[in-house]
Design an enzyme around this catalytic site. Sequence first.
Site, PDB file in Angstrom:
ATOM      1  N   ARG A  36       0.845  -1.200   0.000  1.00 25.59           N
ATOM      2  CA  ARG A  36       0.000   0.000   0.000  1.00 25.59           C
ATOM      3  C   ARG A  36       0.875   1.242   0.000  1.00 25.59           C
ATOM      4  NH1 ARG A  36      -5.046  -2.141   2.392  1.00 25.59           N
ATOM      5  NH2 ARG A  36      -5.174  -4.086   1.224  1.00 25.59           N
ATOM      6  N   GLU A  79       0.478   4.154   0.694  1.00 25.44           N
ATOM      7  CA  GLU A  79      -0.226   5.184   1.448  1.00 25.44           C
ATOM      8  C   GLU A  79       0.769   5.951   2.298  1.00 25.44           C
ATOM      9  OE1 GLU A  79      -4.173   4.653   3.955  1.00 25.44           O
ATOM     10  OE2 GLU A  79      -3.583   2.795   2.946  1.00 25.44           O
ATOM     11  N   ARG A  97      -0.624   2.064  13.010  1.00 25.01           N
ATOM     12  CA  ARG A  97      -1.192   0.823  12.492  1.00 25.01           C
ATOM     13  C   ARG A  97      -1.067   0.659  10.977  1.00 25.01           C
ATOM     14  NH1 ARG A  97      -7.117   0.911  11.621  1.00 25.01           N
ATOM     15  NH2 ARG A  97      -7.638   2.991  10.955  1.00 25.01           N
ATOM     16  N   HIS A  98      -0.350   1.544  10.317  1.00 22.57           N
ATOM     17  CA  HIS A  98      -0.172   1.419   8.870  1.00 22.57           C
ATOM     18  C   HIS A  98       1.249   1.020   8.508  1.00 22.57           C
ATOM     19  CE1 HIS A  98      -3.945   3.760   8.752  1.00 22.57           C
ATOM     20  NE2 HIS A  98      -4.122   3.123   7.605  1.00 22.57           N
ATOM     21  N   GLU A 129      -9.711  -2.347  13.320  1.00 24.11           N
ATOM     22  CA  GLU A 129     -10.054  -3.202  12.197  1.00 24.11           C
ATOM     23  C   GLU A 129      -8.898  -4.138  11.851  1.00 24.11           C
ATOM     24  OE1 GLU A 129      -9.336  -1.853   8.329  1.00 24.11           O
ATOM     25  OE2 GLU A 129      -9.428  -4.026   8.094  1.00 24.11           O
ATOM     26  N   SER A 134     -11.280  -6.749   6.412  1.00 19.75           N
ATOM     27  CA  SER A 134     -12.315  -6.123   5.631  1.00 19.75           C
ATOM     28  C   SER A 134     -12.762  -7.172   4.608  1.00 19.75           C
ATOM     29  CB  SER A 134     -11.737  -4.880   4.944  1.00 19.75           C
ATOM     30  OG  SER A 134     -12.766  -4.060   4.527  1.00 19.75           O
ATOM     31  N   ARG A 162      -1.397  -6.748  12.386  1.00 22.44           N
ATOM     32  CA  ARG A 162      -2.421  -6.166  13.267  1.00 22.44           C
ATOM     33  C   ARG A 162      -3.001  -7.207  14.218  1.00 22.44           C
ATOM     34  NH1 ARG A 162      -6.149  -1.842   9.882  1.00 22.44           N
ATOM     35  NH2 ARG A 162      -4.429  -0.504   9.205  1.00 22.44           N
TER      36      ARG A 162
END
Lengths: 509, 509
Positions: free
Chosen positions: A281, A283, A289-290, A432, A435, A483
Amino acid sequence: MLESLKMNTFYTRSQEAGLHIMHIALNKQATSQIILLVGKSMTQKSLYRTLVRVQDLTAEKADQLIWLRARVHTSRAKGKQCFLVLRQQQFNVQALVAVGDRASKQMVKFAANITKESIVDVEAAVRKVEQKIESCSQQDVELHIERVSIFVISQAEARLPLQLEDAVRPDGDGEEEGRATVNQDTKLDNRVIDLRTTTSQAIFRLQSGVCQLFRDTLTQKGFVEIQTPKIISAASEGGANVFTVSYFKTSAYLAQSPQLYKQMCICADFDKVFCVGPVFRAEDSNTHRHLTEFVGLDIEMAFNYHYHEVIDSITDTMVQIFKGLRDNFQTEIQTVNKQFPSEPFKFLEPTLRLEYTEAVAMLHEAGVEMGDEDDLSTPNEKLLGRLVKEKYDTDFYVLDKYPLAVRPFYTMPDPNNPKYSNSYDMFMRGEEILSGAQRIHDAQLLTDRATHHQIDLEKIKAYIDSFRYGAPPHGGGGIGLERVCMLYLGLHNVRQTSMFPRDPKRLTP
Amino acid sequence: MLESLKMNTFYTRSQEAGLHIMHIALNKQATSQIILLVGKSMTQKSLYRTLVRVQDLTAEKADQLIWLRARVHTSRAKGKQCFLVLRQQQFNVQALVAVGDRASKQMVKFAANITKESIVDVEAAVRKVEQKIESCSQQDVELHIERVSIFVISQAEARLPLQLEDAVRPDGDGEEEGRATVNQDTKLDNRVIDLRTTTSQAIFRLQSGVCQLFRDTLTQKGFVEIQTPKIISAASEGGANVFTVSYFKTSAYLAQSPQLYKQMCICADFDKVFCVGPVFRAEDSNTHRHLTEFVGLDIEMAFNYHYHEVIDSITDTMVQIFKGLRDNFQTEIQTVNKQFPSEPFKFLEPTLRLEYTEAVAMLHEAGVEMGDEDDLSTPNEKLLGRLVKEKYDTDFYVLDKYPLAVRPFYTMPDPNNPKYSNSYDMFMRGEEILSGAQRIHDAQLLTDRATHHQIDLEKIKAYIDSFRYGAPPHGGGGIGLERVCMLYLGLHNVRQTSMFPRDPKRLTP
């Protein structure tokens, strides 16, 4: 080439093993012994020493003479004695070299000079102790190195970038005595040393267990493991947050999830599949948490009549993981808790399933202002986790029926209410970890939804075409391994559960 | 949105399931039945039908009325009858719709019109047959669809890009009758359909088995599974053949192997580790055995006295895999053999280990001209495989002690002969499936060897530094999953054992 090592050492290589052995030359006895080790006889395996494991050093071995290979965890000279703590992974044992009949003053001095973290072979007698040694994992015995038998297999540089005892100290502990803790970047910069701590050893053994429990549970349920490509020709979900790879004379992308390939496997009749692999990712999120690269535990399955069959399979898999950890990894959990205290992880059977509208109502009741079809913010997810824990006493639950607008184009709409969808997230301690959704398995509906999301149909042609030749109803989800480990253990940063974490600012080691 | 489907169908959605159901409206009986299926009662799971599996349709089920979901594999109308073959993965069964008391002429016609590869639900009586049905996996029974009970769950487009029966036809078979085979690119372009063939189903179920056997064997031996990063900051082995990734404002690379990280885990006291994950090679090789992305089964372990301890662990792991496949995947092996005949895979216990010099002598004797320290060319590897098979009757062996010059910088030199090294390859049917070695665990020697190989020391600093704080002697190797599957099954192209292969010319699907 090892001339730089100066401490009355001489350097030999075993003739057959290619094993570098540095020997602390204490006296002639030692010298004659090393010859045994490096001579031609080395090929005769019967001459190999049996090395015991530290964890096997119990009172039952008292008065035996054993060989051991271990790291020098600490060393403390005290007059005519030198106390070493010898470590193997999470286990350690005290060893004593004392001036006497069998050891010279010189030998004690040399033992005291072996740098911390060096790897040594020692021959020693196992002795019962009268008072338990509280500071070691092996509390009932210590080792007496009575013969002249310490060999340095690999010598550590004297100056360590961090001290293991500092790296496992709970935050704030010993601050008054001026004891240090190690900040996260220093730990990660020197990950090879940081991973040697009892905490890290426990975390990553537990992580290995999560993967094994995940796979074993699914294999028993009839799932097939698949391998999906990570280099892909088109960014599937509109092109945001995707890493670009130069691929010979063209460009490619790193897969943001194996989802499209999992689905193709369902269309290809594999019925129930899982995969474990890296997910990328791009991002620019610098949060606790990323990660830009993490390990996805992915599931996809055809179902018969209702997508809740998929939810049931996934929640049962999670429950089997939680039970397996609880039953088989208690030592690891308690080791981590010593440094990072947390409440035991709670879960229900069957797993609690809430609908999105119920969750919004709970949040409204708690004073949160949000629209019925708004997505959950991270703080609201956390708050919801606390509300659910209070009301249902569980750290794990499913939130079902998300608003359609906040989910990807391939999510199956709820046939009863076009504003909602047959999709779900799963949460651990309010964060989370999964998903998932029922996916659209009809090429025309998929085309309509992609168009609605303004996705270039040309780029996802291969994907849409997969559904043109008969596709069963199916659903699945993707779990973030790091996670799951972080939240199960009650840790607060996903970098603690990634061996070599990658984020926008970290690419090494 | 499904208006395009014209065949007396009507389209409904189940109210709860989000399941698209197309129903061939044959008569009123059928219509009343579908209402049951889509009504609110759908939430009551007790009303769900029990679906049987095709593989369970044996003589024991004779005269039972069952529900089945399957693909229409073939359909053949013959007067007042329609024969369908219904398929689930590698299993199939014959089904009959015949005009009579329970089925109308119209129904037979509609059944005959269902497109191949569509997914249907049928209710049928299981009937014993007098003559075995040779063309189906279920030979003792057929299904009689006596009630008006065929529902199309997902309709395939009428024109399939390839026919499954063509895709499994052995090369040359039926050529005289003008029967087609399907070339590899067509298969790969339409992989979702090609993966439905019995051959593909068998290949990838066996591949899933290889991964499981690999992990289970190593877990039993005390290995820990690790997850290593695929995005790395420096191309470790000199920068050739590496894919570049744009990483925010900088550049990164895709890991060509997890080796450096496996080694760091050994330095971090994990002792014995394995990992399963993608490996990336930017090699412009368009051969039968090269992929730009493949799955690596990687092993690394500390050893006590001799790197042959590592070889023994790896060969034993391979032997456990071979045995597991032989004992548990006979159906899959025979299924693949029908299309691609090959001799059963042979192996010895203990595994044959030859030294490089012996191999060169065998090749010399067979008339090959090559220098003692030259690397083996691919044709010479193949020839050597044949010579070894003739002499020792094994398809699996280890070639030990490669010339140092042809191995990477981190390979431990042979202490007896500086021209050779403590490194090895492993071969299946004359092709390399593993490359491995004892690694240098001394920072200074590693620096010397890297310098000798003209590698920029700055770029591998983190790697070299890993050995500065005590490192045990260790070794390992990396196995190519797709090659193991290809060679075990006696196939001739690695693309057959990669679900979605990547090569310099293929990035889709």
